[in-house]
Design an enzyme around this catalytic site. Structure first.
Site, PDB file in Angstrom:
ATOM      1  N   CYS A 115       0.847  -1.194   0.000  1.00 27.71           N
ATOM      2  CA  CYS A 115       0.000   0.000   0.000  1.00 27.71           C
ATOM      3  C   CYS A 115       0.885   1.246   0.000  1.00 27.71           C
ATOM      4  O   CYS A 115       2.094   1.181   0.174  1.00 27.71           O
ATOM      5  CB  CYS A 115      -0.933   0.005   1.201  1.00 27.71           C
ATOM      6  SG  CYS A 115      -0.079   0.145   2.786  1.00 27.71           S
ATOM      7  N   CYS A 153       3.173   1.849   2.989  1.00 24.62           N
ATOM      8  CA  CYS A 153       4.453   1.119   2.980  1.00 24.62           C
ATOM      9  C   CYS A 153       5.499   1.885   2.177  1.00 24.62           C
ATOM     10  O   CYS A 153       6.667   1.977   2.579  1.00 24.62           O
ATOM     11  CB  CYS A 153       4.260  -0.277   2.387  1.00 24.62           C
ATOM     12  SG  CYS A 153       3.149  -1.331   3.326  1.00 24.62           S
ATOM     13  N   ASP A 199      36.179  21.669 -24.379  1.00 22.91           N
ATOM     14  CA  ASP A 199      34.760  21.972 -24.597  1.00 22.91           C
ATOM     15  C   ASP A 199      33.882  21.576 -23.421  1.00 22.91           C
ATOM     16  O   ASP A 199      32.689  21.879 -23.411  1.00 22.91           O
ATOM     17  CB  ASP A 199      34.251  21.233 -25.849  1.00 22.91           C
ATOM     18  CG  ASP A 199      34.859  21.794 -27.130  1.00 22.91           C
ATOM     19  OD1 ASP A 199      35.087  23.014 -27.180  1.00 22.91           O
ATOM     20  OD2 ASP A 199      35.090  21.010 -28.067  1.00 22.91           O
ATOM     21  N   ASP A 231      33.926  18.601 -28.996  1.00 26.50           N
ATOM     22  CA  ASP A 231      34.698  17.454 -28.521  1.00 26.50           C
ATOM     23  C   ASP A 231      35.921  17.987 -27.789  1.00 26.50           C
ATOM     24  O   ASP A 231      36.232  19.164 -27.835  1.00 26.50           O
ATOM     25  CB  ASP A 231      35.115  16.540 -29.681  1.00 26.50           C
ATOM     26  CG  ASP A 231      36.183  17.169 -30.551  1.00 26.50           C
ATOM     27  OD1 ASP A 231      36.262  18.407 -30.577  1.00 26.50           O
ATOM     28  OD2 ASP A 231      36.925  16.437 -31.221  1.00 26.50           O
ATOM     29  N   ASP A 284      31.912  23.899 -31.944  1.00 23.20           N
ATOM     30  CA  ASP A 284      33.356  24.060 -31.930  1.00 23.20           C
ATOM     31  C   ASP A 284      33.848  23.854 -33.369  1.00 23.20           C
ATOM     32  O   ASP A 284      33.115  23.318 -34.204  1.00 23.20           O
ATOM     33  CB  ASP A 284      33.967  23.012 -30.992  1.00 23.20           C
ATOM     34  CG  ASP A 284      35.475  23.124 -30.903  1.00 23.20           C
ATOM     35  OD1 ASP A 284      35.976  24.255 -30.861  1.00 23.20           O
ATOM     36  OD2 ASP A 284      36.144  22.077 -30.888  1.00 23.20           O
TER      37      ASP A 284
END
Length: 812
Positions: A97, A100, A713, A709, A514
């Site tokens: 329930c 609980c 970055d 990358d 980039d």
């Protein structure tokens, strides 16, 4: 002997075993301990929530707790987040329930060292995050057991087996419903034909009896799925679609039983059967629709070999992939798949990396090249040194990311769920009002009914309102489209860490990129090299400095030196520092303890250290100096990626402004930008300045996406609304990113925007379809124009239309 109730678990027990404490009674010391624990932690309101319900007494703490702290258990079930906290998925037994759930979450949250604890209402799966320096997992399990529950690790393999069993059970129930409904339809044809041609009461009664016999297993066996769903919903105070279906079918069945046993009117056993069957078939097709989306995950999982060959002490041994450690030597034969990542130390071969990047052409690999898990060795035997464990290997990380993204929800889905929660309550209210309006005000659309038949008409109209309403279509609108979108993106080499980024990507206004490795290939070729001093010891220092960096410029020059000078050796440099967007600095002491100051980088770095050396070029420039004397210069050119122009053009057509932020010099940046059509360029910018630029765009109200990358970055990526890491980038940039582009292709990056826009469009279409459907059909049902049979059919059709519309995401 009289019985008394325990003040904790509410179970009755004999007075002879009672533990008496003032006015309190406990059946055991466990219950007594938990009662006082809750009192001490001000959690005694649990008993108000529990009401008259009973729970199990606390479990005895067993000796198996130590297994939760073992390395083997942690390796399989425990992960670590970016903050260094441990995470585990647990199944908690004994929950029945909402009280609980509340108790377990409260106790866990109040336990020192536990950062987060969330329990799913429907499957009792708990996600627990904790600080392992303050508390051990065994102590967390012990805490859960101490309040009367049990916990064990969630195992995906067991979950998959249970899912397969559940699907088979679903199919059997559906087939029972289809078989019974087809026979009921045959009886109904005879009954309705007899209505016009004449039928005796005895024959009609027999037909009703036959329909009753066939409809009963449909309702109580096939329809058990809806009763179960309604029960769990009510348990958590939610009126869901299952509740509407079960209520509509049950009331219609009860009314038809009264007709069967003598009440005047028409029975509707055919409607009962068809309501269950149509909705059940619709739900099963939804399951199949979801499965097609998750098939991508299963395909990727199948790429992971279960065992591999290790070389240990000159012997070859077969071990489980989970037992492979960093530094182990793996042998890979022709036709074998790599199970973990590593670097080739012996041999050379071609590898099929299509499972990772989607690249169909084999890629040649030699000594010092990286091998990724899941890639296929095509040519010859190689040996490689393991650099990542199975848990952290590329393919397993892909599976984990995809599983997490399929489980996550976009913001729009949360809004739809909030609407659907109140929707069922509204429909139930409208149904009750419809019944009373029809019954008390005699709305009968021109037909004259006597008392019983008038009740029948009112009842059937009210049932039609319940059955025709479809919160299911509303609830399905977002998740089914998101699942299909995520799977399609994965096929294109795009891993979304969460589904919510589909929505963000679809609403992008600014795309920041980039230059190196994003718009360009990142594989720089040296167009001109000037070695002003060819002293091999000085070149050793250059080679050593380059070896300390993963920047594309360093990698290219290092490769150039290896090809032109055979006797280079690595020196032990000290105080090695990366100077953001400029280059590197280090020191070296020779055997005579003489110190050398070493610099390698762009014009800006050289000028900052007071070296007067002017070097203009449209290409990228790398200048190397020792003790402020220039030793070598390099001019490097980076080729623009295929599809770069088309990618920028397509972005601009979709009102996405593309901005290039780069640490490279202005001449190079402007040249590349002009070539691909980027109008806004900011050059000579460091990572902190990149992040500030992105934050400024966000403050202006833009949805900013950053693609890049490399380590430089990572700060900017973490600042954007959505960050995209190119697949060949540094680990840190991938870690902070929301989307990983596995194949490094701008065409795939373009597909990320196209599929996200398409998915978001279909989500909005699905929501519109479901809302219009309910706005049109509910008033029609309230007006009495729709019988339950047609209501069930149209309800299922609305869900199927949503699923079918979502499947269009797969189209071109």
């Amino acid at each position: 002997m009289s019985k008394v109730k325990c003040n904790h678990c509410h179970l009755e027990f004999s007075e002879s075993i009672m533990i008496k404490e003032e006015e309190l009674n406990f059946c055991c010391k466990g219950c007594q301990g938990v009662y006082h624990l809750l009192q001490d932690q001000n959690l005694d309101s649990f008993y108000d929530k529990l009401g008259s319900k009973t729970i199990q007494p606390p479990l005895e703490v067993s000796s198996d707790l130590n297994k939760f702290d073992t390395q083997s258990f942690e390796k399989i079930y425990v992960t670590e987040d970016e903050n260094g906290y441990k995470k585990v998925d647990l199944i908690i037994e004994g929950i029945h329930c909402a009280a609980c759930i509340w108790l377990n979450e409260k106790v866990l949250y109040n336990t020192d060292g536990i950062i987060d604890a969330n329990i799913n209402f429907t499957n009792n799966k708990a996600k627990v995050v904790w600080n392992s320096k303050k508390i051990a997992l065994s102590q967390i399990i012990e805490k859960i057991r101490s309040i009367g529950y049990n916990a064990f690790a969630y195992n995906s393999k067991i979950a998959d087996e249970k899912a397969s069993l559940a699907k088979r059970d679903y199919f059997i129930r559906m087939m029972v419903a289809v078989f019974a409904t087809m026979n009921i339809m045959m009886l109904s044809v005879g009954k309705y034909t007899g209505f016009f041609t004449g039928i005796t009461p005895e024959v009609k009664h027999l037909m009703n009896l036959g329909e009753f016999i066939l409809a009963t297993p449909v309702l109580f066996y096939s329809g058990w799925i809806f009763y179960r769903g309604a029960y769990y919903g009510l348990k958590n105070r939610i009126l869901n679609m299952d509740f509407l279906v079960s209520v509509g079918a049950t009331f219609t069945y009860i009314y038809s039983v009264f007709i069967l046993f003598g009440l005047k009117g028409e029975s509707y056993f055919d409607s009962v059967s068809m309501i269950i069957t149509f909705v059940l078939v619709g739900k099963y097709l939804e399951v199949l629709g979801k499965k097609s989306a998750v098939d991508t995950l299963d395909t990727i999982k199948s790429q992971i070999p279960l065992e591999t060959t290790l070389i240990k002490d000159g012997n070859k041994i077969e071990v489980s992939v989970e037992d492979i450690q960093i530094g182990d030597i793996v042998e890979l034969k022709t036709g074998d798949k790599a199970s973990v990542d590593g670097i080739i130390i012996k041999g050379e071969s071609s590898f099929d990396e299509s499972s990772i990047s989607g690249e169909s052409l084999p890629i040649y690999k030699k000594v010092d090249d990286v091998i990724y898990s899941g890639t296929l060795n095509q040519d010859s035997l190689v040996q490689y040194r393991v650099t990542k464990t199975f848990k952290d290997s590329t393919l397993n990380s892909i599976v984990t990311l995809l599983e997490d993204s399929l489980a996550s929800k976009p913001k729009i889905e949360h809004k739809a769920n909030e609407i659907s929660k109140g929707f069922s309550v509204m429909i139930l209210t409208l149904s009750i009002l419809t019944f009373f309006v029809w019954y008390y005000f005699g709305i009968n659309l021109g037909f004259d009914y006597d008392g019983v038949n008038h009740f029948e008409k009112s009842f059937i109209v009210a049932i039609s309102v319940i059955v025709i309403a479809c919160p299911c279509a509303l609830a399905l609108a977002t998740p089914i489209a998101s699942l299909i979108g995520i799977s399609e993106l994965a096929k294109k080499g795009l891993l979304f860490k969460e589904a919510k980024f589909i929505e963000e990507l679809a609403r992008t206004t600014k795309l920041v990129v980039d230059k190196t490795g994003t718009i360009t290939n990142g594989k720089l070729s040296i167009v001109k090299a000037q070695i002003l001093d060819e002293n091999i010891h000085k070149l050793d220092l250059l080679y050593s400095l380059l070896d300390s960096s993963t920047h594309p410029i360093s990698i290219s020059i290092k490769e150039y030196l290896k090809n032109h000078y055979k006797d280079l050796s690595l020196k032990n440099l000290i105080n090695v520092k990366t100077l953001q967007a400029k280059g590197m600095f280090a020191k070296y002491k020779n055997l005579e303890d003489k110190e050398f100051e070493i610099l390698g980088g762009n014009q800006k770095l050289i000028e900052e250290f007071g070296i007067k050396y002017k070097f203009d070029s449209q290409n990228s420039v790398y200048i190397f100096a020792i003790n402020k004397k220039v030793i070598a210069t390099f001019e490097l050119k980076d080729e623009i990626k295929d599809f770069a122009k088309e990618f920028v053009s397509d972005s601009l057509k979709n009102n996405i402004d593309v901005i290039m932020l780069t640490g490279d010099n202005e001449n190079v940046a402007n040249y590349i930008a002009n070539e691909v059509g980027i109008k806004t360029v900011v050059a000579n910018i460091n990572p902190i300045q990149k992040a500030k630029y992105i934050n400024k765009l966000k403050e202006e109200g833009h949805t900013v996406v950053m693609a890049g990358d490399g380590v430089n970055d990572s700060v900017a990526l973490s600042s954007a609304n959505v960050s995209i890491a190119m697949g060949n980038g540094a680990d840190i940039s991938i870690a902070v990113s929301d989307i990983v582009l596995l194949n490094n292709s701008l065409e795939s990056l373009n597909q990320a925007f196209i599929i996200s826009r398409k998915t978001y469009k279909f989500i909005k279409q699905n929501l519109t379809i479901s809302l219009i459907y309910n706005l049109v059909t509910i008033p029609l049902a309230m007006a009495g124009f729709v019988i339950p049979l047609v209501a069930a059919l149209s309800m299922s059709l609305s869900s199927l239309i949503v699923v079918a519309n979502s499947l269009r995401i797969k189209g071109k």
